[in-house]
Design a protein around this motif. Structure first.
Motif, PDB file in Angstrom:
ATOM      1  N   SER A  20      23.862 -13.291  50.977  1.00 33.88           N
ATOM      2  CA  SER A  20      23.082 -14.506  50.792  1.00 33.88           C
ATOM      3  C   SER A  20      23.399 -15.175  49.459  1.00 33.88           C
ATOM      4  N   GLN A  21      23.361 -16.510  49.469  1.00 38.60           N
ATOM      5  CA  GLN A  21      23.599 -17.266  48.237  1.00 38.60           C
ATOM      6  C   GLN A  21      22.498 -17.016  47.219  1.00 38.60           C
ATOM      7  N   ASP A  22      21.308 -16.661  47.699  1.00 42.63           N
ATOM      8  CA  ASP A  22      20.157 -16.434  46.812  1.00 42.63           C
ATOM      9  C   ASP A  22      19.777 -14.963  46.815  1.00 42.63           C
ATOM     10  N   LEU A  23      20.792 -14.093  46.798  1.00 47.14           N
ATOM     11  CA  LEU A  23      20.520 -12.662  46.864  1.00 47.14           C
ATOM     12  C   LEU A  23      19.717 -12.180  45.661  1.00 47.14           C
ATOM     13  N   ALA A  24      20.081 -12.646  44.459  1.00 45.13           N
ATOM     14  CA  ALA A  24      19.374 -12.208  43.245  1.00 45.13           C
ATOM     15  C   ALA A  24      17.905 -12.607  43.287  1.00 45.13           C
ATOM     16  N   GLY A  25      17.627 -13.837  43.738  1.00 42.05           N
ATOM     17  CA  GLY A  25      16.241 -14.294  43.816  1.00 42.05           C
ATOM     18  C   GLY A  25      15.431 -13.497  44.819  1.00 42.05           C
ATOM     19  N   LYS A  26      16.046 -13.179  45.964  1.00 40.97           N
ATOM     20  CA  LYS A  26      15.341 -12.403  46.978  1.00 40.97           C
ATOM     21  C   LYS A  26      15.063 -10.986  46.487  1.00 40.97           C
ATOM     22  N   MET A  27      16.004 -10.421  45.730  1.00 38.30           N
ATOM     23  CA  MET A  27      15.804  -9.081  45.203  1.00 38.30           C
ATOM     24  C   MET A  27      14.675  -9.062  44.179  1.00 38.30           C
ATOM     25  N   GLU A  28      14.582 -10.104  43.365  1.00 37.32           N
ATOM     26  CA  GLU A  28      13.508 -10.188  42.379  1.00 37.32           C
ATOM     27  C   GLU A  28      12.146 -10.329  43.033  1.00 37.32           C
ATOM     28  N   GLU A  29      12.118 -11.048  44.165  1.00 36.14           N
ATOM     29  CA  GLU A  29      10.859 -11.250  44.882  1.00 36.14           C
ATOM     30  C   GLU A  29      10.538 -10.106  45.841  1.00 36.14           C
ATOM     31  N   GLY A  30      11.467  -9.172  45.991  1.00 37.29           N
ATOM     32  CA  GLY A  30      11.240  -8.062  46.912  1.00 37.29           C
ATOM     33  C   GLY A  30      11.390  -8.462  48.363  1.00 37.29           C
ATOM     34  N   GLU A  31      12.081  -9.567  48.627  1.00 38.43           N
ATOM     35  CA  GLU A  31      12.294 -10.060  49.983  1.00 38.43           C
ATOM     36  C   GLU A  31      13.654  -9.587  50.477  1.00 38.43           C
ATOM     37  N   HIS A  32      13.641  -8.685  51.465  1.00 41.50           N
ATOM     38  CA  HIS A  32      14.890  -8.099  51.936  1.00 41.50           C
ATOM     39  C   HIS A  32      15.474  -8.859  53.119  1.00 41.50           C
ATOM     40  N   LYS A  33      14.641  -9.520  53.885  1.00 41.63           N
ATOM     41  CA  LYS A  33      15.091 -10.158  55.125  1.00 41.63           C
ATOM     42  C   LYS A  33      16.098 -11.273  54.817  1.00 41.63           C
ATOM     43  N   GLY A  34      17.233 -11.215  55.492  1.00 38.54           N
ATOM     44  CA  GLY A  34      18.245 -12.245  55.331  1.00 38.54           C
ATOM     45  C   GLY A  34      19.122 -12.083  54.115  1.00 38.54           C
ATOM     46  N   CYS A  35      19.035 -10.948  53.431  1.00 29.93           N
ATOM     47  CA  CYS A  35      19.888 -10.740  52.249  1.00 29.93           C
ATOM     48  C   CYS A  35      21.366 -10.646  52.647  1.00 29.93           C
ATOM     49  N   ILE A  36      21.610  -9.939  53.737  1.00 28.93           N
ATOM     50  CA  ILE A  36      22.991  -9.733  54.196  1.00 28.93           C
ATOM     51  C   ILE A  36      23.054 -10.002  55.694  1.00 28.93           C
ATOM     52  N   THR A  37      24.030 -10.784  56.110  1.00 22.38           N
ATOM     53  CA  THR A  37      24.240 -11.077  57.526  1.00 22.38           C
ATOM     54  C   THR A  37      25.416 -10.265  58.038  1.00 22.38           C
ATOM     55  N   TYR A  38      25.197  -9.570  59.142  1.00 26.85           N
ATOM     56  CA  TYR A  38      26.213  -8.692  59.729  1.00 26.85           C
ATOM     57  C   TYR A  38      26.923  -9.435  60.861  1.00 26.85           C
ATOM     58  N   LEU A  39      28.253  -9.445  60.821  1.00 26.68           N
ATOM     59  CA  LEU A  39      29.061 -10.121  61.838  1.00 26.68           C
ATOM     60  C   LEU A  39      29.905  -9.090  62.582  1.00 26.68           C
ATOM     61  N   SER A  40      29.854  -9.135  63.911  1.00 24.44           N
ATOM     62  CA  SER A  40      30.667  -8.208  64.698  1.00 24.44           C
ATOM     63  C   SER A  40      30.860  -8.765  66.102  1.00 24.44           C
ATOM     64  N   THR A  41      31.743  -8.136  66.842  1.00 22.15           N
ATOM     65  CA  THR A  41      31.960  -8.454  68.248  1.00 22.15           C
ATOM     66  C   THR A  41      31.457  -7.285  69.084  1.00 22.15           C
ATOM     67  N   PRO A  42      31.309  -7.461  70.398  1.00 20.80           N
ATOM     68  CA  PRO A  42      30.883  -6.334  71.246  1.00 20.80           C
ATOM     69  C   PRO A  42      31.860  -5.173  71.251  1.00 20.80           C
ATOM     70  N   PHE A  43      33.105  -5.411  70.787  1.00 20.87           N
ATOM     71  CA  PHE A  43      34.110  -4.353  70.783  1.00 20.87           C
ATOM     72  C   PHE A  43      34.022  -3.452  69.560  1.00 20.87           C
ATOM     73  N   SER A  44      33.195  -3.808  68.592  1.00 19.97           N
ATOM     74  CA  SER A  44      33.114  -3.030  67.361  1.00 19.97           C
ATOM     75  C   SER A  44      32.532  -1.648  67.648  1.00 19.97           C
ATOM     76  N   VAL A  45      33.220  -0.610  67.180  1.00 20.38           N
ATOM     77  CA  VAL A  45      32.760   0.759  67.400  1.00 20.38           C
ATOM     78  C   VAL A  45      32.399   1.464  66.092  1.00 20.38           C
ATOM     79  N   LYS A  46      32.742   0.857  64.966  1.00 19.30           N
ATOM     80  CA  LYS A  46      32.458   1.487  63.673  1.00 19.30           C
ATOM     81  C   LYS A  46      31.541   0.628  62.815  1.00 19.30           C
ATOM     82  N   GLY A  47      30.952  -0.392  63.430  1.00 18.66           N
ATOM     83  CA  GLY A  47      30.104  -1.308  62.680  1.00 18.66           C
ATOM     84  C   GLY A  47      28.867  -0.643  62.094  1.00 18.66           C
ATOM     85  N   GLU A  48      28.262   0.273  62.855  1.00 17.94           N
ATOM     86  CA  GLU A  48      27.043   0.933  62.366  1.00 17.94           C
ATOM     87  C   GLU A  48      27.334   1.778  61.123  1.00 17.94           C
TER      88      GLU A  48
END
Length: 346
Positions: A99-127
Motif C-alpha cells: 500500500s502507498q500508505d503502509l506507514a500510516g496504516k501501521m501507525e493507526e494499527g489498521e492491517h486491512k489492505g496493507c498488502i495486496t496478493y496477486l495470483s492465478t488459479p495455477f499458483s501452487v506456492k502462493g500460500e
C-alpha cells in the motif's frame, strides 16, 4: 496400391482447392501463435514479484525480502501494471503490492489492505510465499507495535527505552533462543525406472495435435451427405474402408504440415525428424481411429454429440494443458486410446 495412391492424391486436391481449408488453416495458425505466447506456471518457478511506494517502512520490508536467503527469488517492480501482467502471463508465481500508505496504516494499527496478493488459479506456492512476506512484514510492524505500546506499558514515554526494546527484540529474533536448526543431508536413490506412458505437458504441440485430429474427425461428417453423391457406395467393404481412411488422412495432411513448419519456425519442435515422425504417427492412427469411429455414428445428431465428447475427453485426458496422470495414474494408460495422447508421448 496405385489405386489407393490416386485416391489419396485426389483427396488432397479436393481439400487443397477448398477455400474453407485455407481459412481453417489460417485460424489454426493464429490460435497456435496466441498459445505460444502463454506460459503456464510450473513447479520450477520460484519468482515472486513485489511493488509499492518507497517509504521508509516499505523500503525496509522490500529490502529484507530482496536480501532474504530462502527458496523464493523476489523481484522488485517499478510499476503495478507490469507486475500484474507478468503474474497473468505466468512469468511469476505470484505478486505482492504494498500500500502507498503502509506507514500510516501501521501507525493507526489498521492491517486491512496493507498488502495486496496477486495470483492465478495455477499458483501452487502462493500460500507459502504469503507466509514468507508476512514474516518480513511482521518483523517491521512488531517494532512499530513496540513504539505504540511503550507508553501504555511504562506510563511515561522514553525514546531511549523504546530503542532499547527494539534492539533487544532484534537480538532475540536473530538468536536461536526459540528455534535451533540442524541440517541433515539425505541422499535418495532413484529406482532408475521411468514410466513409459508418462508425458510432459506441451501446450503448443498438444494443441497442434488436437487441431489435426479435429480436422480428421470433422471429415467423418461427410458420410451424412446425400447417398446419390457418394462414390464410395459403389465400392466393396475393403475398398470403402480404405477410401474413407485416405479421406481422413488427406483432411489432416495440410494441418499437420502447417503445424510442423510452425513448430520448427518457433523452436518448439522436439527435433525435425522426431516431430515429423510423431505427426506421421498421429496422421496414421488418427485416420484409422476416425474411420473406425465413423461406423458408430448412424445419425448426424449422434455424430455431433459424440464428436464433442471425444474432443473434450481428448483435452482432459491427454497432456495438452495439464497432466491428469500425475493425479490419477490410470489416465497415463487411458490417454493411449486417443491419437493425440500417442502423439505427445515422444
Amino acid at each position: 496400391m496405385r489405386k489407393y495412391a490416386d485416391w489419396y492424391i485426389l483427396w488432397l486436391k479436393i481439400y487443397g482447392t477448398r477455400v474453407s481449408t485455407w481459412l481453417q488453416l489460417l485460424g489454426m495458425l493464429l490460435l497456435l501463435l496466441v498459445i505460444s505466447a502463454i506460459k503456464l506456471p510450473d513447479s520450477s518457478n520460484l519468482k515472486i514479484g513485489i511493488a509499492g511506494s518507497q517509504g521508509d517502512d516499505n523500503r525496509r520490508i522490500i529490502e529484507s525480502l530482496l536480501e532474504q536467503d530462502g527458496i523464493f527469488t523476489f523481484i522488485l517492480y517499478a510499476g503495478e501494471e507490469e507486475l500484474r501482467q507478468d503474474v497473468l502471463w505466468g512469468k511469476l508465481e505470484c505478486g505482492f503490492l504494498f500500500s502507498q500508505d503502509l506507514a500510516g496504516k501501521m501507525e493507526e494499527g489498521e492491517h486491512k489492505g496493507c498488502i495486496t496478493y496477486l495470483s492465478t488459479p495455477f499458483s501452487v506456492k502462493g500460500e507459502v510465499a504469503k507466509e514468507t512476506v508476512y514474516a518480513h512484514f511482521f518483523a517491521v510492524y512488531s517494532e512499530e507495535m513496540l513504539r505504540q505500546k511503550e507508553e501504555r506499558l511504562f506510563v511515561e514515554e522514553d525514546p531511549e527505552r523504546a530503542e532499547e526494546l527494539i534492539r533487544l527484540k532484534r537480538e532475540y529474533a536473530n538468536s536461536e533462543a526459540v528455534f535451533s536448526m540442524e541440517i541433515l543431508s539425505v541422499t535418495i536413490e532413484g529406482t532408475g525406472k521411468e514410466e513409459t506412458t508418462s508425458a510432459k505437458v506441451r501446450p503448443l504441440q498438444g494443441m497442434t495435435g488436437f487441431f489435426v485430429f479435429f480436422f480428421m474427425l470433422m471429415a467423418v461428417g461427410r458420410k451424412f451427405i446425400p447417398v446419390k453423391t457418394r462414390f464410395d457406395r459403389a465400392l466393396n467393404p475393403v475398398e470403402r474402408f480404405g477410401f474413407g481412411f485416405l479421406e481422413k488422412l488427406a483432411a489432416g495432411t495440410f494441418p499437420a504440415l502447417a503445424g510442423w513448419i510452425l513448430l520448427e519456425w518457433m523452436g518448439e519442435s522436439r527435433g525435425l525428424l522426431k516431430e515429423g515422425c510423431a505427426l506421421l504417427l498421429l496422421l496414421f492412427f488418427g485416420s484409422l481411429w476416425c474411420q473406425l469411429a465413423a461406423g458408430l455414428f448412424k445419425k448426424e445428431t449422434s455424430f455431433m454429440a459424440g464428436a464433442l465428447v471425444v474432443l473434450l475427453a481428448c483435452l482432459l485426458i491427454c497432456p495438452v494443458w495439464v497432466d491428469a496422470g500425475t493425479v490419477v495414474p490410470a489416465v497415463r494408460y487411458l490417454r493411449l486410446i486417443f491419437p493425440v495422447g500417442i502423439y505427445l508421448l515422444g
